[in-house]
Design an enzyme around this catalytic site. Structure first.
Site, PDB file in Angstrom:
ATOM      1  N   ASP A  83      33.124  37.199  35.536  1.00 30.37           N
ATOM      2  CA  ASP A  83      33.691  37.764  34.308  1.00 30.37           C
ATOM      3  C   ASP A  83      34.828  36.915  33.769  1.00 30.37           C
ATOM      4  OD1 ASP A  83      35.296  38.591  36.568  1.00 30.37           O
ATOM      5  OD2 ASP A  83      36.341  39.974  35.229  1.00 30.37           O
ATOM      6  N   ASP A 144      38.148  30.023  33.907  1.00 30.16           N
ATOM      7  CA  ASP A 144      38.546  31.069  34.851  1.00 30.16           C
ATOM      8  C   ASP A 144      37.508  32.196  34.752  1.00 30.16           C
ATOM      9  OD1 ASP A 144      39.831  32.869  36.490  1.00 30.16           O
ATOM     10  OD2 ASP A 144      41.448  33.305  35.076  1.00 30.16           O
ATOM     11  N   GLU A 178      36.551  40.685  38.367  1.00 33.72           N
ATOM     12  CA  GLU A 178      37.792  40.242  39.010  1.00 33.72           C
ATOM     13  C   GLU A 178      38.967  40.354  38.064  1.00 33.72           C
ATOM     14  OE1 GLU A 178      40.922  37.274  40.254  1.00 33.72           O
ATOM     15  OE2 GLU A 178      39.805  37.459  38.382  1.00 33.72           O
ATOM     16  N   GLU A 179      38.738  40.062  36.790  1.00 28.99           N
ATOM     17  CA  GLU A 179      39.837  40.040  35.821  1.00 28.99           C
ATOM     18  C   GLU A 179      40.431  41.414  35.557  1.00 28.99           C
ATOM     19  OE1 GLU A 179      41.341  37.552  34.960  1.00 28.99           O
ATOM     20  OE2 GLU A 179      40.029  35.802  34.931  1.00 28.99           O
TER      21      GLU A 179
END
Length: 413
Positions: A83, A144, A178-179
Site C-alpha cells: 500500500d 514507499d 502498513e501505512e
C-alpha cells in the site's frame, strides 16, 4: 549484475497501480485496489519460479525460494508492503525518469510550476550522474514501499537465474495496509516460518535500522455548552476555547517540526469542532519507553486538571498504543544486524545505523516473535509530491538482499 532497465521497468509497473490505503476502513485490505497489485505480484512470482505462493483472504502474499545447499541454515525472510500512504494521492502516478542527473533543478510539472530543487532537498546532490525517478508533481511516487517490493522480487529472480549462488531457504511476504498501521496485524508468523526477517522499507541508501518509536494515538474529546452569545455570561462553555488551552498546555518545543534523532513529540494531526464539541487527534511518539509513558500520563493529567478547574468532566482522553520500539527484541539477536552491516561494507555501501522516526511492519513483527530490522529501499521525501528514488539505490538494495542470502549460508556452513 542487476540490470538498471529491468528494475526500472518493474518498479514503474508497480507504482502505476494505485494502492492507497484508508485509515478509516477497518477491512483487510482497507482498499480494494490493493488486490490489483497483489494479483500482479502473484503472477510475477509465479513467472520467475518462486514456490509455495499464497494470497490469503486478507491480501497477504507469501512465497518461498527453496534452499539450494545440502546443509541446514536458518530460514530468513524479506518483507515489504504494497500500500501507499493516504497522506497524498497515489492515483494516476506518472513517473518521470531523469537520466544522468547533474545537480540541477528538476521540473516536475511546468504547468503548475512544481520544482524538485537541491536548494531545498540537498540530498539530491548525492546522486549526480545517476538515474532518478520522480513524480509529475501531482501525486506521490510510491517508492514507499514499492521500491522494497521491486527489490525483493528482483533479488529472488536473480537468485533463481544464478543457481551457482548458494543460499538457504528464503521466505518473502508482501503486506497490505502498513501505512495505516495494520500491516502486521494479520501477518501469520507461524505460516511464514522464518527465524528472522528484514523489512525493505527504509529511505536513503545505507540505512539500517533496528530502533523505532514507541507509538500511541490520542483522541481528546471536549464537551461544551451552547447558549445565545448575547446572554452567555456564566453559562456558555466554548469547547474550542478549552481545546486551544489544552493544546497550549503541551510542551511547545516537543512537536515534529522541532525535534530530531531520539527526541519524541506530540503531533496534533486533526482538529475539528464547534462550541458544543471539539475533537483533537494526536499521535504520541518516543524512543524511550519511560518517556513514552510520561507523555501519555501528561495528556491524561492535563485533562484531569481541566476537569478539576471546571468542576465538571468535560475533557475526555482516549489513548491507544500502536506499536513499540523493536530494539528490545533485536538486541538479543544482534547478529542479524551485523550480517547486513558486513554485506553493505563488502559491496561498497556505508551503513547508516540510526533510529527510525516512525514505525515499520518490522516493529510489530518483532513483538510477534519474528525479529525484523529495517533496510533501505532507496527513496526520499516519502508521502508527497517531491518523492524520488535513484535507480542505482534500488540496484544496491537488491544486491544487499542477495548478499544477505549468501552471507547466512556461509556463516552456517
Amino acid at each position: 549484475m542487476i540490470e538498471k532497465k529491468h528494475i526500472t521497468d518493474r518498479f514503474i509497473k508497480y507504482v502505476t497501480i494505485d494502492t492507497e490505503s484508508d485509515p478509516n476502513n477497518p477491512a483487510f485490505p482497507s482498499t480494494e485496489n490493493q488486490w490489483d497489485l497483489a494479483k500482479v505480484l502473484v503472477k510475477d512470482l509465479t513467472d520467475i519460479g518462486m514456490q509455495d505462493i499464497t494470497l490469503d483472504e486478507n491480501c497477504y502474499i507469501m512465497a518461498t525460494l527453496p534452499s539450494n545447499i545440502e546443509y541446514r541454515v536458518p530460514t530468513i525472510g524479506f518483507v515489504a508492503h504494497m500500500d501507499t500512504s493516504p497522506d497524498f494521492t497515489g492515483k494516476n502516478v506518472k513517473p518521470q525518469i531523469v537520466e544522468n542527473y547533474q545537480g540541477n533543478d528538476i521540473i516536475l510539472n511546468e504547468e503548475k510550476n512544481i520544482i524538485l530543487s537541491p536548494d531545498y532537498f540537498e540530498d539530491l546532490l548525492q546522486y549526480k550522474g545517476q538515474t532518478i525517478i520522480t513524480t509529475d508533481g501531482t501525486t506521490l511516487l510510491g517508492a514507499d514501499d514499492k521500491a522494497g517490493v521491486t527489490e525483493i522480487v528482483t533479488a529472488m529472480e536473480y537468485l533463481i537465474k544464478h543457481p551457482e549462488i548458494k543460499h538457504g531457504k528464503i521466505r518473502i511476504c508482501f503486506t497490505p495496509d502498513e501505512e495505516v498501521g495494520k500491516g502486521a496485524h494479520k501477518f501469520d508468523v507461524n505460516k511464514f516460518d522464518a527465524e528472522w526477517a528484514y523489512t525493505m522499507d527504509g529511505s536513503q541508501i545505507g540505512e539500517l535500522e533496528y530502533e523505532n518509536f514507541n507509538a500511541a494515538s490520542a483522541k481528546i474529546t471536549i464537551t461544551g455548552k451552547i447558549v445565545h452569545p448575547g446572554y452567555a455570561k456564566g453559562k456558555m462553555i466554548n469547547s474550542m476555547q478549552i481545546a486551544n488551552e489544552y493544546i497550549a498546555s503541551l510542551p511547545p518545543e516537543e512537536v515534529p517540526e522541532k525535534t530530531s534523532n531520539y527526541e519524541g513529540f506530540f503531533h496534533l494531526h486533526d482538529m475539528n469542532g464547534n462550541v458544543e464539541k471539539t475533537v483533537l487527534e494526536y499521535i504520541i511518539r518516543d524512543h524511550d519507553l519511560d518517556l513514552f509513558e510520561k507523555r501519555k500520563y501528561l495528556m491524561q493529567r492535563i485533562a484531569f486538571d481541566f476537569n478539576e478547574r471546571l468542576n465538571e468532566d468535560l475533557v475526555e482522553v482516549d489513548i491507544n498504543n500502536q506499536y513499540f520500539n523493536m530494539k528490545e527484541k533485536i538486541v538479543p539477536v544482534m547478529h542479524i544486524v551485523d550480517i547486513v552491516e558486513e554485506v553493505m561494507k563488502e559491496i561498497g555501501i556505508k551503513p547508516l545505523i540510526k533510529p527510525i522516526r516512525g514505525g515499520t511492519d518490522g516493529s510489530q513483527l518483532s513483538y510477534k516473535g519474528l525479529p525484523c530490522p529495517n533496510i533501505f529501499a532507496g527513496g526520499h521525501n516519502f508521502h508527497g509530491r517531491f518523492e524520488y528514488i535513484p535507480v542505482e539505490s534500488m540496484v544496491k538494495a537488491t544486491e544487499v538482499i542477495v548478499g544477505i542470502a549468501t552471507k547466512v549460508s556461509e556463516k552456517y556452513a
